[in-house]
Scaffold this active site. Sequence first.
Site, PDB file in Angstrom:
ATOM      1  N   HIS A  56      13.323  -7.867 -16.846  1.00  0.00           N
ATOM      2  CA  HIS A  56      13.525  -8.092 -15.414  1.00  0.00           C
ATOM      3  C   HIS A  56      14.738  -8.985 -15.187  1.00  0.00           C
ATOM      4  CE1 HIS A  56       9.256  -7.075 -15.680  1.00  0.00           C
ATOM      5  NE2 HIS A  56       9.335  -6.694 -14.423  1.00  0.00           N
ATOM      6  N   LYS A  81      10.813  -0.770 -19.923  1.00  0.00           N
ATOM      7  CA  LYS A  81      10.921  -0.881 -18.466  1.00  0.00           C
ATOM      8  C   LYS A  81      12.080  -1.806 -18.123  1.00  0.00           C
ATOM      9  CE  LYS A  81       8.165  -3.366 -15.708  1.00  0.00           C
ATOM     10  NZ  LYS A  81       6.949  -3.870 -15.092  1.00  0.00           N
ATOM     11  N   ARG A 121      11.493   2.426  -6.036  1.00  0.00           N
ATOM     12  CA  ARG A 121      10.099   2.533  -6.479  1.00  0.00           C
ATOM     13  C   ARG A 121       9.519   3.876  -6.048  1.00  0.00           C
ATOM     14  NH1 ARG A 121       7.544  -2.222  -8.065  1.00  0.00           N
ATOM     15  NH2 ARG A 121       8.792  -4.108  -7.835  1.00  0.00           N
ATOM     16  N   GLN A 146       7.259  -4.759  -4.105  1.00  0.00           N
ATOM     17  CA  GLN A 146       6.170  -3.914  -4.596  1.00  0.00           C
ATOM     18  C   GLN A 146       5.215  -3.623  -3.460  1.00  0.00           C
ATOM     19  OE1 GLN A 146       3.000  -5.393  -7.302  1.00  0.00           O
ATOM     20  NE2 GLN A 146       3.784  -3.826  -8.693  1.00  0.00           N
TER      21      GLN A 146
END
Length: 167
Positions: A56, A81, A121, A146
């Site tokens: 991240h 990821k 997303r 999110q």
Amino acid sequence: EMPLLVSGDREAVRGSEIPVLQRAQEAGAWVDIPFRPDLPGDLFGLDRHRLVLSLHDFNGTPHDLGAWLAPLRELKTAVCKVVPTAAEFTDLLAVKKLLDEEGGRGDLCGFAMGGAGVASRALALAWGSCATYASAPGCGAAAPGQMDLATLLQVYRPREAREEAER
């Protein structure tokens, strides 16, 4: 199919989290841990077949996200990821480029955090990401931008976007 995924601190795996993560995998869950150069070679004894290794960037979006991916792939986990933070919509182009070049093989998850990252997303699956993340029912967002699972599935319908992209 939406597997259960268990995650902990986004900066580093804390010692107290390791038994919880191991038990979650034993119960069939996937586990998501943050990448750090000092990770132990055994990755805390976690099963690599149900392990997501995350990187991240909470400060922005590097233009060459592919350079981020190489050290993650060296650890041979099921999924890598890559999640930068989008300050503006054009930052999503770096995520799209990464997924165009490296996605579609089932081992790369990519999207952006932040308000500007919401579209990534929703479009992640259509762009070649193996997954996208949403918060579980009754839980708050785990990262900026999110959305909850119901909103993702009912409003943005990422599965349908993937099917359209595959045609």
